[in-house]
Design a protein around this motif. Structure first.
Motif: not given
Ligand code: ATP
Ligand code: MG
Length: 697
Positions: A7, A173, A202
Motif C-alpha cells: 500500500d 485501493e 478510505d
C-alpha cells in the motif's frame, strides 16, 4: 518466493505478505508496521523510510515526502502547483514540462524524477520485506488510488520496475480493501441471489475514496467509486492556519513565514487532531521556544476543529453522495459501510456517514492495513507460488474515455469509448474501413481529472486497399487492462478474398481465422458497416474478448475460413511512461545508489565497530576491568595510549575513511589485545576446571 501487497500511501506504506496460514503485516527495520513514504539525501548516502522521516527537521531541503501526487503529472498541473505550497524541498520544471525533484546528494545538487524517488522508497520496502521474510522478493501487487490516470499508473509501474519489483497488478485501493473484506466471508449470498452491497470509505492523508461494491460468493463487483483530493493533511493545514492567525495577533509571529517553525506546528496540530478524535474536551497546545524564542500557548476542542474544517467536510459529504448516486443503490440496499484509512477515525466523518448512508460505520477491517492486506491476497491469487482459492473481481474505471481518429477525408470522428465507471478489465472491438495507415487517439473527457487529458496515440500501420482499390475492414481492440491502463491492444485487417482466390493461394503464411461479427451499434458514430464508407462499429465483451459465439454451421465456417485472411497490423504507440532506454538508465542508476548505500553502511558499521572496540577494551584494561590483572603496567599504558590515539583519530582525520582503513586499525588493536585475552581465558579455564574438580570431590 513470497508474494506481497504494497500500500503506497502519501504518508506511509504498509507491506503485507500472503502465507499459508493467512495474511501478515511486515515490520520494518524499526519494528514498525508503517514505513513513512520518505526519502532523504546526505553527502554520502540516502536515508529511507523511518530514518528519513526522523531527520526531516534537520535536513528539510533534502528530505522528500508527500510525492505520491507528483507521479505522472506535469509541473504546470494545478494539482502539482497546489502540492508545491506544502512541499519544503525544491521542485523544478524540466524542459519537457515534467517534474524534477532537487536535492543535494553526494555533495552535488541533483534532480530526480518522481518515479526515481518512488523507486527509492520501493527499494526500501523490498529490503525490509526481504529481511523480514528471509527470501527474495520479486512479485508484488501495488495498490493505487482508483482515480489514478494512465500517466500516473505508468509512472508507478516504471517506479516498481526501477526498484526491481515485478508488479503483477496495480490494484485500486478500495478494491483491495473490498477483497480483504469479502475473501474470508463464509456467508456471502450465492451467485444467483441478490448481492450484498457494501460501501467502503478510505479517508487517508491526501485523499478520500468512496466505493460501492456488490458481493456474492467468490466474487465482487465494484458499482461506483468517487474520490476527492482532500485528506487528513488538509485538516492539519487548516488547523495550522487557524493557530498561525492567532499567533500573529497574540505573539506577533507568523509560522507560515518560517518552514521549520511551520513544520513543528503541523506536527503539534496533527497530535492534537488525533487526540480530538477520542476526546471532545478542550485540549492545550504549547510549543516552547517556537519563533524568536517565544513560547506559544493556545487550546482547541473538537467542535472548534469541526467549524474550522467545515469546507473540507462539505467536500467529503459531496464525495459520499456522488458515490451513492452513481451506484444507483437505495439506502435499503446497503448492508454496511466499512471505513478504513487513518483519517476515518475523525468523529465528524463518521457522523457524515451515518447521515448519508443511514448506517453506523463499521470497522471490521484493520483501518491502517486493510489496503495492503487486500493487495497481498490479490498477489496470492495471481501467483503460482501460493495456493489460495480464486476470487473473481470486476473493477471499474472511473473516467469517461474518448476516442478520436481522422477519416480518409481528414474529418475528425470522436466517440465515447468507455463511459465513467465502466467495468474493468474490458475490451471493445471497433470495426473501421480504411485504405491507408491511420492514427487513433484516446483521451479523458471533460471535466478531466488532470490538466493533460492525453492518454495516448496509436499509429495503425500496414493498412492497404484491397486488390480492387477498396477500403478494407480493420478491427481495433481498445482495452482497459488489469492494471486499469487504457490502450489500443491490437489491430487486424480482414482481407476479403473470394473462394477461388483463396484456393489458388493455398499456401498463405498468415493466419486465417473466422471473422468476428460486430454487435449492436453503440453510438451514432458506429453505424453498421458499409465497406465504402469509413464508418465504425463496435462490439464489447468482458475479457478475454470473445463476444460472438462461433457459428455451428460447418459449411459456413469453411466458406468463411477460406474467404478471409486476417493480417495482424503493426501498432506504434505513443503513450506515457519511460522508453526502454530511459528505463534502463534509471534502473542502472538505482542499482548504483543501492550499492553505494550498502558500501556506506558497511563503512559506517566498520567505523562503529572500531569505536566500540576502543570503549570496550579501555574499560576492560582499567582497574576493575576483567583484563586488568593480565598485563603489566607499562604494556597497559602503552595499549591504552594507542586506544586513546585511535579515538582521537576517529573524531578528526579518521572521521570518514574507507571501510578497509577501519578494519585494518581494528586488526592492529586486536593483535595487541588477543594475547591478553588468551591469558585471561586460560586462567579462567583453569579456575573452572579447579572448581569442577572441587565439586566432584
Ligand atoms: P493516502 O491514502 O492519502 O495515500 P495514507 O494511506 O498514507 O495516504 P493513512 O495512513 O490512511 O494515509 O492516514 C494517515 C492520515 O490519518 C494522517 O493524516 C493522520 O493524521 C490521520 N490520522 C491517523 N490517526 C488519526 C486519528 N486518530 N484521528 C484523526 N486522524 C488520524
Ligand atoms: Mg491510503
Amino acid at each position: 518466493m513470497s508474494v506481497i501487497g504494497i500500500d503506497f500511501g502519501n504518508e506511509s506504506c504498509y507491506i503485507a505478505v500472503a502465507k499459508a496460514g493467512g495474511i501478515e503485516t511486515i515490520t520494518n527495520d524499526y519494528s514498525l508496521r508503517a514505513t513513512p513514504s520518505c526519502v532523504a539525501f546526505t553527502g554520502k548516502n540516502r536515508t529511507l523510510g523511518v530514518a528519513a522521516k526522523n531527520q526531516q527537521v534537520t535536513n528539510m531541503k533534502n528530505t522528500i515526502c508527500g510525492f505520491k501526487h507528483l507521479l505522472g503529472r506535469k509541473f504546470r498541473d494545478p494539482v502539482v502547483q497546489n502540492e508545491l505550497n506544502s512541499i519544503p524541498y525544491r521542485v523544478e520544471e524540466r524542459p519537457d514540462g515534467s517534474i524534477g525533484i532537487c536535492a543535494n546528494y553526494m555533495d552535488e545538487d541533483q534532480s530526480f524524477t518522481p518515479e526515481q524517488i518512488t523507486a527509492m522508497l520501493f527499494t526500501k520496502l523490498k529490503i525490509d520485506a526481504t529481511d523480514a521474510l528471509k527470501t527474495q522478493i520479486y512479485d508484488c501487487v501495488i495498490t493505487v488510488p482508483s482515480y489514478f490516470t494512465n500517466a500516473q499508473r505508468k509512472a508507478l509501474l516504471d517506479a516498481a520496475g526501477i526498484a526491481g519489483l515485478n508488479c503483477l497488478r496495480l490494484m485500486n485501493e478500495t478494491t483491495a480493501t473490498a477483497l480483504g473484506y469479502g475473501f474470508y466471508k463464509q456467508d456471502l449470498p450465492a451467485p444467483e441471489e441478490k448481492p450484498r452491497n457494501v460501501i467502503f470509505v478510505d479517508f487517508g492523508h491526501s485523499a478520500i475514496q468512496v466505493s460501492a461494491c456488490a458481493f456474492n460468493k467468490g466474487k465482487l463487483k465494484m458499482l461506483a467509486s468517487a474520490s476527492d483530493l482532500v485528506g487528513g493533511r488538509d485538516v492539519d493545514s487548516m488547523l495550522a492556519n487557524h493557530f498561525s492567525n492567532e499567533f500573529v495577533t497574540k505573539y506577533k509571529v507568523d509560522p507560515r513565514t518560517n518552514k521549520k517553525a511551520y513544520l513543528r506546528l503541523l506536527t503539534e496540530v496533527e497530535k492534537l487532531k488525533k487526540q480530538m478524535s477520542a476526546n471532545s474536551t478542550k485540549l492545550p497546545l504549547s510549543i516552547e521556544c517556537f519563533m524568536n524564542d517565544t513560547d506559544v500557548h493556545s487550546s482547541i476542542q473538537r467542535s472548534d476543529m469541526e467549524e474550522i474544517c467545515t469546507s473540507l467536510f462539505q467536500r467529503i459529504e459531496a464525495c459520499m453522495k456522488r458515490c451513492l448516486k452513481d451506484s444507483k443503490l437505495t439506502l435499503e440496499d446497503i448492508h454496511a459501510v466499512e471505513i478504513v484509512g487513518g483519517s476515518s477515525r475523525i468523529p465528524a466523518v463518521k457522523h457524515l456517514i451515518e447521515q448519508i448512508f443511514g448506517k453506523t460505520p463499521s470497522t471490521q477491517l484493520n483501518q491502517d492495513e486493510a489496503v495492503s492486506r487486500g493487495g497481498a491476497l490479490q498477489c496470492a491469487v495471481l501467483s503460482p507460488a501460493v495456493r489460495v482459492k480464486d476470487f473473481n473481481i470486476v473493477d471499474i474505471q472511473p473516467f469517461t474515455v474518448m476516442l478520436s481518429f481522422d477519416n480518409e477525408n481528414g474529418q475528425r470522428t470522436e466517440m465515447e469509448v468507455f463511459p465513467a465507471n465502466h467495468a474493468s478489465p474490458f475490451s471493445r472491438l471497433l470495426t473501421m474501413y480504411r485504405r491507408d495507415p491511420f492514427a487513433i487517439k484516446l483521451y479523458y473527457a471533460d471535466p478531466a481529472p488532470c490538466i493533460d487529458p492525453f492518454i495516448g496515440e496509436w499509429q495503425i500501420k500496414d493498412v492497404k486497399p484491397s486488390a480492387t482499390g477498396e477500403a478494407q475492414e480493420v478491427k481495433v481492440k481498445v482495452r482497459i487492462n488489469h492494471n486499469g491502463l487504457l490502450l489500443v491492444a491490437s489491430a487486424q485487417m480482414v482481407e476479403k478474398k473470394d473462394v477461388q482466390e483463396a484456393e489458388q493461394n493455398g499456401n498463405e503464411t498468415e493466419s486465417t481465422q473466422q471473422q468476428q461479427q460486430s454487435s449492436t451499434p453503440q453510438s451514432p458514430n458506429e453505424q453498421p458497416s458499409n465497406p465504402d464508407s469509413q464508418n465504425t462499429t463496435a462490439s464489447s465483451g468482458t475479457e478475454p474478448m470473445d463476444t460472438t459465439p462461433p457459428s455451428n454451421n460447418e459449411d459456413d465456417k469453411k466458406k468463411k475460413k477460406s474467404s478471409n485472411k486476417i493480417v495482424e497490423l503493426t501498432i506504434n504507440a505513443r503513450t506515457h511512461g519511460y522508453s526502454q532506454h530511459e528505463f534502463d538508465k534509471y534502473f542502472e542508476l538505482e542499482g548504483k545508489m543501492i550499492s553505494n548505500d550498502r558500501q556506506e553502511k558497511e563503512r559506517v558499521d566498520a567505523r562503529n565497530a572500531l569505536e566500540e572496540f576502543v570503549y570496550e577494551y579501555r574499560g576492560k584494561l582499567q582497574e576493575g576491568g576483567n583484563l586488568f590483572e593480565y598485563i603489566d603496567d607499562p604494556s597497559r599504558e602503552e595499549i591504552c595510549r594507542q586506544l586513546d590515539d585511535v579515538e582521537n583519530w576517529l573524531y578528526e582525520d579518521g572521521d570518514s575513511c574507507e571501510r578497509e582503513i577501519y578494519r585494518n586499525r581494528l586488526g592492529e588493536l586486536n593483535k595487541k589485545i588477543d594475547p591478553i585475552k588468551a591469558r585471561h581465558d586460560e586462567y579462567e579455564g583453569q579456575q573452572q576446571a579447579f572448581n569442577d574438580l572441587g565439586h566432584a570431590i
